[in-house]
Design a protein around this motif. Structure first.
Motif, PDB file in Angstrom:
ATOM      1  N   LYS A 116       0.812  -1.287  -0.061  1.00  0.00           N
ATOM      2  CA  LYS A 116      -0.125  -0.055   0.094  1.00  0.00           C
ATOM      3  C   LYS A 116       0.752   1.135   0.072  1.00  0.00           C
ATOM      4  CE  LYS A 116      -3.728  -1.901   2.572  1.00  0.00           C
ATOM      5  NZ  LYS A 116      -4.572  -2.114   3.773  1.00  0.00           N
ATOM      6  N   GLN A 117       2.020   1.501   0.962  1.00  0.00           N
ATOM      7  CA  GLN A 117       2.660   2.376   0.996  1.00  0.00           C
ATOM      8  C   GLN A 117       4.169   2.006   1.057  1.00  0.00           C
ATOM      9  OE1 GLN A 117       0.751   4.416   4.320  1.00  0.00           O
ATOM     10  NE2 GLN A 117       0.093   6.153   2.919  1.00  0.00           N
ATOM     11  N   PRO A 118       4.962   1.894   0.379  1.00  0.00           N
ATOM     12  CA  PRO A 118       6.022   1.085   0.205  1.00  0.00           C
ATOM     13  C   PRO A 118       7.335   2.040   1.009  1.00  0.00           C
ATOM     14  CG  PRO A 118       5.433   1.113  -2.166  1.00  0.00           C
ATOM     15  CD  PRO A 118       4.497   1.915  -1.164  1.00  0.00           C
ATOM     16  N   THR A 119       8.178   1.514   1.677  1.00  0.00           N
ATOM     17  CA  THR A 119       9.100   2.499   2.328  1.00  0.00           C
ATOM     18  C   THR A 119      10.511   2.686   1.400  1.00  0.00           C
ATOM     19  OG1 THR A 119      10.010   0.621   3.350  1.00  0.00           O
ATOM     20  CG2 THR A 119       8.232   1.954   4.705  1.00  0.00           C
ATOM     21  N   SER A 120      10.527   1.894   0.334  1.00  0.00           N
ATOM     22  CA  SER A 120      11.827   2.052  -0.485  1.00  0.00           C
ATOM     23  C   SER A 120      11.493   3.225  -1.511  1.00  0.00           C
ATOM     24  CB  SER A 120      12.153   0.741  -1.186  1.00  0.00           C
ATOM     25  OG  SER A 120      11.197   0.669  -2.167  1.00  0.00           O
ATOM     26  N   ALA A 121      12.529   4.102  -1.956  1.00  0.00           N
ATOM     27  CA  ALA A 121      12.227   5.049  -2.878  1.00  0.00           C
ATOM     28  C   ALA A 121      11.916   4.673  -4.013  1.00  0.00           C
ATOM     29  CB  ALA A 121      13.533   5.786  -3.030  1.00  0.00           C
ATOM     30  N   VAL A 122      12.606   3.515  -4.531  1.00  0.00           N
ATOM     31  CA  VAL A 122      12.048   3.011  -5.961  1.00  0.00           C
ATOM     32  C   VAL A 122      10.746   2.597  -5.966  1.00  0.00           C
ATOM     33  CG1 VAL A 122      12.508   1.279  -7.663  1.00  0.00           C
ATOM     34  CG2 VAL A 122      14.512   2.606  -6.288  1.00  0.00           C
ATOM     35  N   MET A 123      10.281   1.725  -4.970  1.00  0.00           N
ATOM     36  CA  MET A 123       9.070   1.207  -4.817  1.00  0.00           C
ATOM     37  C   MET A 123       8.108   2.304  -4.819  1.00  0.00           C
ATOM     38  SD  MET A 123       9.322  -1.709  -6.178  1.00  0.00           S
ATOM     39  CE  MET A 123       7.462  -2.231  -5.862  1.00  0.00           C
ATOM     40  N   SER A 124       8.179   3.398  -3.768  1.00  0.00           N
ATOM     41  CA  SER A 124       7.091   4.380  -3.647  1.00  0.00           C
ATOM     42  C   SER A 124       6.954   4.970  -4.902  1.00  0.00           C
ATOM     43  CB  SER A 124       8.161   5.280  -2.644  1.00  0.00           C
ATOM     44  OG  SER A 124       8.280   4.657  -1.482  1.00  0.00           O
ATOM     45  N   GLY A 125       7.827   5.246  -5.870  1.00  0.00           N
ATOM     46  CA  GLY A 125       7.813   6.007  -7.159  1.00  0.00           C
ATOM     47  C   GLY A 125       7.014   5.018  -8.109  1.00  0.00           C
ATOM     48  N   VAL A 126       7.338   3.674  -7.998  1.00  0.00           N
ATOM     49  CA  VAL A 126       6.641   2.628  -8.854  1.00  0.00           C
ATOM     50  C   VAL A 126       5.100   2.524  -8.313  1.00  0.00           C
ATOM     51  CG1 VAL A 126       6.445   0.332  -9.695  1.00  0.00           C
ATOM     52  CG2 VAL A 126       8.709   1.680  -9.443  1.00  0.00           C
ATOM     53  N   ILE A 127       4.956   2.235  -7.132  1.00  0.00           N
ATOM     54  CA  ILE A 127       3.629   1.960  -6.737  1.00  0.00           C
ATOM     55  C   ILE A 127       2.574   3.387  -6.444  1.00  0.00           C
ATOM     56  CG2 ILE A 127       2.190   1.130  -4.762  1.00  0.00           C
ATOM     57  CD1 ILE A 127       4.017  -1.386  -4.565  1.00  0.00           C
ATOM     58  N   GLY A 128       3.390   4.258  -6.125  1.00  0.00           N
ATOM     59  CA  GLY A 128       2.808   5.520  -5.890  1.00  0.00           C
ATOM     60  C   GLY A 128       2.034   6.047  -6.882  1.00  0.00           C
ATOM     61  N   LYS A 129       2.585   5.993  -8.375  1.00  0.00           N
ATOM     62  CA  LYS A 129       2.172   6.398  -9.503  1.00  0.00           C
ATOM     63  C   LYS A 129       1.194   5.616 -10.202  1.00  0.00           C
ATOM     64  CE  LYS A 129       6.478   8.738 -11.197  1.00  0.00           C
ATOM     65  NZ  LYS A 129       7.663   8.607 -12.226  1.00  0.00           N
ATOM     66  N   ASN A 130       1.032   4.325  -9.809  1.00  0.00           N
ATOM     67  CA  ASN A 130      -0.027   3.328 -10.167  1.00  0.00           C
ATOM     68  C   ASN A 130      -0.241   2.385  -8.978  1.00  0.00           C
ATOM     69  OD1 ASN A 130      -1.586   1.980 -11.853  1.00  0.00           O
ATOM     70  ND2 ASN A 130       0.390   1.162 -13.179  1.00  0.00           N
ATOM     71  N   PRO A 131      -1.271   2.717  -8.157  1.00  0.00           N
ATOM     72  CA  PRO A 131      -1.400   1.903  -6.768  1.00  0.00           C
ATOM     73  C   PRO A 131      -2.330   0.547  -7.114  1.00  0.00           C
ATOM     74  CG  PRO A 131      -2.685   3.969  -6.778  1.00  0.00           C
ATOM     75  CD  PRO A 131      -1.818   4.220  -8.009  1.00  0.00           C
ATOM     76  N   LEU A 132      -1.891  -0.293  -6.518  1.00  0.00           N
ATOM     77  CA  LEU A 132      -2.545  -1.659  -6.418  1.00  0.00           C
ATOM     78  C   LEU A 132      -4.168  -1.511  -5.951  1.00  0.00           C
ATOM     79  CD1 LEU A 132       0.141  -3.857  -5.143  1.00  0.00           C
ATOM     80  CD2 LEU A 132      -0.772  -3.636  -7.701  1.00  0.00           C
ATOM     81  N   THR A 133      -5.081  -2.159  -6.705  1.00  0.00           N
ATOM     82  CA  THR A 133      -6.475  -2.246  -5.970  1.00  0.00           C
ATOM     83  C   THR A 133      -6.411  -3.245  -5.037  1.00  0.00           C
ATOM     84  OG1 THR A 133      -7.055  -3.852  -7.540  1.00  0.00           O
ATOM     85  CG2 THR A 133      -7.454  -1.541  -8.128  1.00  0.00           C
ATOM     86  N   ASP A 134      -7.297  -2.915  -4.076  1.00  0.00           N
ATOM     87  CA  ASP A 134      -7.237  -4.281  -3.038  1.00  0.00           C
ATOM     88  C   ASP A 134      -7.470  -5.581  -3.565  1.00  0.00           C
ATOM     89  OD1 ASP A 134      -7.811  -2.397  -1.092  1.00  0.00           O
ATOM     90  OD2 ASP A 134      -9.671  -2.418  -0.904  1.00  0.00           O
ATOM     91  N   ASP A 135      -8.050  -5.919  -4.703  1.00  0.00           N
ATOM     92  CA  ASP A 135      -8.226  -7.176  -5.237  1.00  0.00           C
ATOM     93  C   ASP A 135      -6.710  -7.466  -5.998  1.00  0.00           C
ATOM     94  OD1 ASP A 135      -9.510  -9.696  -6.428  1.00  0.00           O
ATOM     95  OD2 ASP A 135      -9.458  -8.901  -8.352  1.00  0.00           O
ATOM     96  N   GLN A 136      -5.925  -6.659  -6.455  1.00  0.00           N
ATOM     97  CA  GLN A 136      -4.637  -6.843  -7.078  1.00  0.00           C
ATOM     98  C   GLN A 136      -3.638  -7.162  -5.927  1.00  0.00           C
ATOM     99  OE1 GLN A 136      -4.127  -3.257  -9.188  1.00  0.00           O
ATOM    100  NE2 GLN A 136      -4.772  -4.117 -11.187  1.00  0.00           N
ATOM    101  N   ARG A 137      -3.774  -6.542  -4.919  1.00  0.00           N
ATOM    102  CA  ARG A 137      -2.869  -6.627  -3.710  1.00  0.00           C
ATOM    103  C   ARG A 137      -3.210  -8.042  -3.297  1.00  0.00           C
ATOM    104  NH1 ARG A 137      -3.424  -1.911  -2.185  1.00  0.00           N
ATOM    105  NH2 ARG A 137      -5.546  -2.062  -0.771  1.00  0.00           N
ATOM    106  N   LYS A 138      -4.449  -8.363  -3.031  1.00  0.00           N
ATOM    107  CA  LYS A 138      -4.784  -9.682  -2.716  1.00  0.00           C
ATOM    108  C   LYS A 138      -4.046 -10.935  -3.603  1.00  0.00           C
ATOM    109  CE  LYS A 138      -8.922 -10.181  -1.118  1.00  0.00           C
ATOM    110  NZ  LYS A 138     -10.263 -10.364  -0.988  1.00  0.00           N
ATOM    111  N   GLN A 139      -4.150 -10.573  -4.728  1.00  0.00           N
ATOM    112  CA  GLN A 139      -3.529 -11.728  -5.656  1.00  0.00           C
ATOM    113  C   GLN A 139      -2.193 -11.491  -5.667  1.00  0.00           C
ATOM    114  OE1 GLN A 139      -4.865 -11.241  -9.686  1.00  0.00           O
ATOM    115  NE2 GLN A 139      -6.902 -10.312  -9.167  1.00  0.00           N
ATOM    116  N   VAL A 140      -1.479 -10.594  -5.440  1.00  0.00           N
ATOM    117  CA  VAL A 140       0.153 -10.429  -5.007  1.00  0.00           C
ATOM    118  C   VAL A 140       0.504 -11.194  -4.182  1.00  0.00           C
ATOM    119  CG1 VAL A 140       2.164  -8.743  -4.881  1.00  0.00           C
ATOM    120  CG2 VAL A 140       0.256  -8.041  -6.634  1.00  0.00           C
ATOM    121  N   LEU A 141      -0.257 -10.804  -2.856  1.00  0.00           N
ATOM    122  CA  LEU A 141       0.086 -11.578  -1.779  1.00  0.00           C
ATOM    123  C   LEU A 141      -0.145 -13.053  -1.941  1.00  0.00           C
ATOM    124  CD1 LEU A 141      -1.731  -9.143   0.649  1.00  0.00           C
ATOM    125  CD2 LEU A 141       0.849  -9.491   0.648  1.00  0.00           C
TER     126      LEU A 141
END
Length: 152
Positions: A116-141
């Motif tokens: 939801k909120q990455p702490t690394s600079a790279v992933m903050s930029g990647v996910i921040g620009k295109n956040p995962l939906t709840d369903d997508q997050r569940k699938q990734v997990l």
């Protein structure tokens, strides 16, 4: 003196231009076209089951997993791979085979929160620009949990 400044400015512009082009070609977040995210299946459980079946088969089935899982759909494999599931991807980011169990130790928060909120600079930029939906997050997990279990 003017010639030196002029040469410096021209060199800097050329260098920045080449860097911008290379960054885009190597999977940066510049103007790199992204594949559209396909509609998520109605049940994330069936997705995990389909992926489980696919990863247990031959190399041809492993390729099908690469094309149909959430990690491929979201473009994560531009930088990451998941070796324990035979999902081949980029080498820039770490292999995600153990991410389900190691993210909290590395980033100070559970993987659910990290997505939801990455702490690394790279992933903050990647996910921040295109956040995962709840369903997508569940699938990734689910996929990362399965990868972690397969690695053991």
């Amino acid at each position: 003196m003017n010639k030196a400044i002029f040469s410096f400015v021209i060199s800097a512009i050329i260098g920045l231009g080449i860097g911008y082009v290379l960054y885009g070609l190597l999977g940066g977040t510049g103007n790199t076209p992204q594949e559209p995210v396909a509609a998520a299946p109605s049940s994330s459980t069936s997705t995990a089951a389909d992926q489980s079946t696919s990863t247990q088969g031959s190399a041809d089935k492993a390729t099908a997993v690469d094309e149909n899982n959430i990690i491929a759909k979201r473009g994560c494999i531009q930088c990451h791979s998941v070796g324990s599931l035979n999902i081949k991807g980029g080498q820039v980011g770490p292999d995600l085979s153990q991410a389900y169990t190691t993210v909290e130790g590395k980033h100070g928060k559970p993987i659910e929160e990290f997505l939801k909120q990455p702490t690394s600079a790279v992933m903050s930029g990647v996910i921040g620009k295109n956040p995962l939906t709840d369903d997508q997050r569940k699938q990734v997990l689910e996929l990362l949990k399965k990868a972690s279990e397969a690695k053991q």
